[in-house]
Design an enzyme around this catalytic site. Structure first.
Site, PDB file in Angstrom:
ATOM      1  N   ARG B  17       0.832  -1.205   0.000  1.00 46.40           N
ATOM      2  CA  ARG B  17       0.000   0.000   0.000  1.00 46.40           C
ATOM      3  C   ARG B  17       0.870   1.261   0.000  1.00 46.40           C
ATOM      4  O   ARG B  17       0.495   2.288  -0.570  1.00 46.40           O
ATOM      5  CB  ARG B  17      -0.946   0.021   1.204  1.00 46.40           C
ATOM      6  CG  ARG B  17      -0.216   0.125   2.525  1.00 46.40           C
ATOM      7  CD  ARG B  17      -1.124   0.446   3.700  1.00 46.40           C
ATOM      8  NE  ARG B  17      -0.373   0.264   4.939  1.00 46.40           N
ATOM      9  CZ  ARG B  17      -0.546   0.989   6.025  1.00 46.40           C
ATOM     10  NH1 ARG B  17      -1.462   1.936   6.043  1.00 46.40           N
ATOM     11  NH2 ARG B  17       0.161   0.759   7.099  1.00 46.40           N
ATOM     12  N   GLU B  65     -18.290   5.519   0.138  1.00 46.84           N
ATOM     13  CA  GLU B  65     -17.566   4.819  -0.925  1.00 46.84           C
ATOM     14  C   GLU B  65     -18.391   4.710  -2.207  1.00 46.84           C
ATOM     15  O   GLU B  65     -17.856   4.812  -3.318  1.00 46.84           O
ATOM     16  CB  GLU B  65     -17.150   3.419  -0.457  1.00 46.84           C
ATOM     17  CG  GLU B  65     -16.144   3.417   0.694  1.00 46.84           C
ATOM     18  CD  GLU B  65     -16.768   3.681   2.059  1.00 46.84           C
ATOM     19  OE1 GLU B  65     -18.021   3.670   2.160  1.00 46.84           O
ATOM     20  OE2 GLU B  65     -16.032   3.900   3.034  1.00 46.84           O
ATOM     21  N   PHE B  90     -14.343  -2.833   1.582  1.00 44.44           N
ATOM     22  CA  PHE B  90     -15.471  -2.004   1.154  1.00 44.44           C
ATOM     23  C   PHE B  90     -15.811  -2.191  -0.319  1.00 44.44           C
ATOM     24  O   PHE B  90     -16.716  -1.531  -0.844  1.00 44.44           O
ATOM     25  CB  PHE B  90     -15.210  -0.531   1.472  1.00 44.44           C
ATOM     26  CG  PHE B  90     -15.009  -0.274   2.946  1.00 44.44           C
ATOM     27  CD1 PHE B  90     -15.794  -0.922   3.880  1.00 44.44           C
ATOM     28  CD2 PHE B  90     -14.033   0.601   3.396  1.00 44.44           C
ATOM     29  CE1 PHE B  90     -15.608  -0.711   5.243  1.00 44.44           C
ATOM     30  CE2 PHE B  90     -13.839   0.817   4.757  1.00 44.44           C
ATOM     31  CZ  PHE B  90     -14.627   0.164   5.686  1.00 44.44           C
ATOM     32  N   HIS B 115      -5.310  -2.892   2.340  1.00 48.82           N
ATOM     33  CA  HIS B 115      -5.631  -3.624   3.573  1.00 48.82           C
ATOM     34  C   HIS B 115      -6.387  -4.915   3.281  1.00 48.82           C
ATOM     35  O   HIS B 115      -7.307  -5.286   3.997  1.00 48.82           O
ATOM     36  CB  HIS B 115      -6.448  -2.740   4.528  1.00 48.82           C
ATOM     37  CG  HIS B 115      -5.681  -1.563   5.069  1.00 48.82           C
ATOM     38  ND1 HIS B 115      -5.193  -0.565   4.251  1.00 48.82           N
ATOM     39  CD2 HIS B 115      -5.333  -1.229   6.330  1.00 48.82           C
ATOM     40  CE1 HIS B 115      -4.568   0.333   4.994  1.00 48.82           C
ATOM     41  NE2 HIS B 115      -4.618  -0.035   6.244  1.00 48.82           N
ATOM     42  N   ASP B 123      -7.455  -5.161  13.218  1.00 49.50           N
ATOM     43  CA  ASP B 123      -8.821  -4.640  13.029  1.00 49.50           C
ATOM     44  C   ASP B 123      -9.859  -5.759  12.957  1.00 49.50           C
ATOM     45  O   ASP B 123     -11.043  -5.534  13.182  1.00 49.50           O
ATOM     46  CB  ASP B 123      -8.911  -3.771  11.776  1.00 49.50           C
ATOM     47  CG  ASP B 123      -8.511  -2.319  12.059  1.00 49.50           C
ATOM     48  OD1 ASP B 123      -8.315  -1.981  13.248  1.00 49.50           O
ATOM     49  OD2 ASP B 123      -8.402  -1.538  11.105  1.00 49.50           O
ATOM     50  N   ARG B 173      -1.493  -4.296   3.720  1.00 48.85           N
ATOM     51  CA  ARG B 173      -1.038  -3.353   4.744  1.00 48.85           C
ATOM     52  C   ARG B 173       0.321  -3.756   5.323  1.00 48.85           C
ATOM     53  O   ARG B 173       1.133  -2.903   5.685  1.00 48.85           O
ATOM     54  CB  ARG B 173      -2.077  -3.330   5.868  1.00 48.85           C
ATOM     55  CG  ARG B 173      -1.624  -2.576   7.110  1.00 48.85           C
ATOM     56  CD  ARG B 173      -2.749  -2.502   8.144  1.00 48.85           C
ATOM     57  NE  ARG B 173      -2.327  -1.747   9.303  1.00 48.85           N
ATOM     58  CZ  ARG B 173      -2.042  -2.292  10.490  1.00 48.85           C
ATOM     59  NH1 ARG B 173      -2.132  -3.596  10.663  1.00 48.85           N
ATOM     60  NH2 ARG B 173      -1.658  -1.537  11.493  1.00 48.85           N
TER      61      ARG B 173
END
Lengths: 271, 314
Positions: B17, B65, B90, B115, B123, B173
């Site tokens: 990323r 988004e 997402f 990610h 997370d 990530r």
């Protein structure tokens, strides 16, 4: 064109809608008929740089039919404007036709975005207006949304962005006929004070008492832009306008007239 | 008997990323049609580098988004090349917009979604995309990239801008090894190591762990080939078939569900082409969970040692 002539074109487009949906045995006449007048006003009077022979002119004003199911009204308007011949109506919703069930920018000349998944057209129009500002393109972007469509959260995400980016080159037109598939807006999902809601989202509002009156529609579309604000034209319209048995009837949202009712409708829309 | 390994570690590590953010800046310097859209994650997707370099070409769309994607669609019709950036998880949230707003009309919009996979870590499962590749592969007109390291990410970003149409770039990530740049061609697999006993197909940052696995296998006398795919669509079916036929024993390793990702791309390619033993290694139709990336790789059997062990057991 004067108002009388524009009204005559709108009448022809209404006939096109009836003919098209009857031939296809499917389609959405109700919301097409309520939004006919404003589409004719846009393509025949308001929008700049519209040329069927040069439909990719980069500086042309853009139009996005966010309520893509009103495709018959758009197809009728584009046909009368000269983008394609009336013979295409025979292939509306048919295999290999350019007139898909919902507008397809890859297939149909004059269509700037593929729509039909509700809420997306207004968001794409916001992107066009933002892109125009970014690139210094002087065009104006118009989009028609439905009241049922306004149930979609994306309409409000897009509206927030339109105000945030101060898109005074964007005009959102709400075809407020008060009805959607399963019933009236009130029955299905109340929009409440729709004017106050859009106003709160940052639009400069122009309200039109009769959105099927050509002069009133023209006056609204020609109202000078409010610097720094997107415009919302709140058009009070009648679903099924111009065909007596369809007017104000939820049931004609997505149903085609049979031969007998087609003949009656065309008679009512004569002259 | 030792076969040459066709990747040279630089000794450096960088999250893919981060490379994506840098690559956007490089691209932005060369091409002023490039604009970047983010959904309030510029400091995580690393598009903040672009934001700093070209503030007037970076649009933060807020936590919306779906609107970001359709706005990008509209912007692309004005001759711009928008790169949309958010978390890969997402992709599902704005899938209708990617499908109908971008892929259906074949608009020129790019998606740099970061990610991805379980190595997102702490997370947790709600944020670990294990289905994004399946979602993207199935869309007509879409090109799907999964860069394996920072240099390959740069190549993917550069290639994306040259492609007229939608492109999805999946990035991770977790910092991972950087290898010396390798020749890059869209839609072509890369032979990382020759081998005659079996072949491992992989993509993305699992390259590091599969490399470790082939070394362990070699020590145990198993000569495994290793092929990495930076492009999952269009997929290099010829290369998949070639190595499946050469070895007769096929493994796929990905940081994604075994449904719909690399494993199924390989399966579709080699189906009916011969008799193979075939195993898909990845998330076995399950979600991830919170944890350190290294612990998560171990939990789901994706470390080099575990991969070698799984293969040796067959």
């Amino acid at each position: 064109m004067d108002v009388r002539e524009l009204e005559a074109v709108a009448k022809q487009v209404r006939r096109d809608i009836i003919v098209m949906t009857n031939k296809a045995g499917a389609g959405h006449p109700g919301g097409s008929l309520s939004s006919t007048d404003v589409m004719v006003a846009l393509y025949f009077d308001v929008m700049k740089g519209i040329d069927p022979k040069d439909d990719k002119n980069p500086n042309r004003d853009r139009f996005v039919l966010s309520k893509g199911h009103a495709a018959p009204a758009l197809y009728g308007t584009l046909c009368e404007r000269g983008y394609f011949g009336r013979e295409e109506f025979d292939h509306f919703r048919q295999l290999h036709g350019i007139l898909q069930g919902h507008p397809d920018t890859k297939k149909c000349p004059g269509v700037d975005a593929s729509t039909g998944s509700l809420g997306q057209g207004i968001s794409i129009a916001v992107g066009m207006a933002l892109g125009a500002k970014h690139t210094g393109n002087p065009c104006h972007v118009y989009t028609i949304i439905g009241d049922g469509e306004s149930d979609e959260g994306l309409v409000w995400e897009a509206s927030m962005a339109a105000a945030h980016y101060k898109l005074d080159n964007l005009t959102v037109i709400l075809d407020y006929n008060g009805m959607q598939i399963d019933g009236t807006n009130e029955q299905v999902m109340s929009l409440g004070n729709v004017r106050a809601k859009f106003e709160a989202f940052g639009y400069d509002i122009v309200e039109v008492a009769d959105g099927n009156d050509m002069q009133q529609v023209l006056d609204a579309l020609h109202t000078p832009a409010c610097p720094g604000k997107p415009r919302l034209i709140l058009l009070h319209t009648l679903k099924g306008k111009g065909v007596s048995y369809m007017e104000g009837q939820v049931g004609w949202h997505g149903k085609a007239p049979n031969a007998e009712l087609t003949a009656q409708a065309l008679k009512e829309l004569e002259g | 008997m030792s076969s040459k390994i066709n990747v040279i570690p630089t000794g450096e590590k960088e999250a893919v990323r981060v490379a994506y953010g840098k690559a956007l800046v490089e691209l932005g310097q060369k091409n002023d049609r490039v604009v970047v859209l983010d959904a309030d994650l510029a400091q995580a997707t690393m598009t903040n580098a672009f934001q700093k370099a070209f503030p007037e070409r970076h649009y933060d769309c807020g936590i919306a988004e779906a609107n970001m994607v359709d706005m990008a669609a509209g912007m692309s019709t004005m001759g711009l090349i928008p790169f949309c950036s958010t978390f890969a998880v997402f992709a599902g949230r704005c899938y209708d917009q990617i499908r109908n707003g971008v892929c259906y009309p074949k608009f020129n919009v790019k998606f740099g979604f970061s990610h991805a996979g379980i190595t997102l870590g702490e997370d947790g499962g709600s944020h670990q995309a294990v289905e994004d590749l399946a979602l993207m592969r199935v869309l007509p007109n879409m090109t799907v990239f999964v860069p394996s390291d920072a240099n390959e990410c740069r190549q993917c970003v550069s290639a994306a801008a040259e492609i007229e149409g939608p492109v999805f770039i999946r990035t991770a990530r977790l910092p991972s090894p950087i290898y010396e740049p390798r020749p890059f061609e869209v839609g072509k697999g890369q032979v990382i190591k020759d081998g005659k006993d079996l072949v491992i197909f992989t993509c993305g940052i699992m390259l590091e762990h599969t490399l470790e696995a082939v070394k362990i296998l070699e020590e145990k006398g198993v000569d495994a080939a290793l092929v990495s795919f930076h492009t999952l669509k269009p997929f290099d079916e010829a290369m998949a078939c070639e190595w499946a036929l050469k070895t007769g024993r096929v493994y796929t390793v990905e940081e994604h569900s075994v449904i719909g990702g690399l494993g199924d791309a390989v399966a579709a390619a080699i189906c009916g082409k011969g008799a193979f033993t075939f195993r898909k290694i990845g998330l076995q139709d399950e979600f991830g969970q919170s944890g350190k990336p290294a612990d998560l790789l171990r939990e789901y059997g994706l470390t080099g040692a575990q991969l070698a062990e799984t293969i040796l057991k067959d």
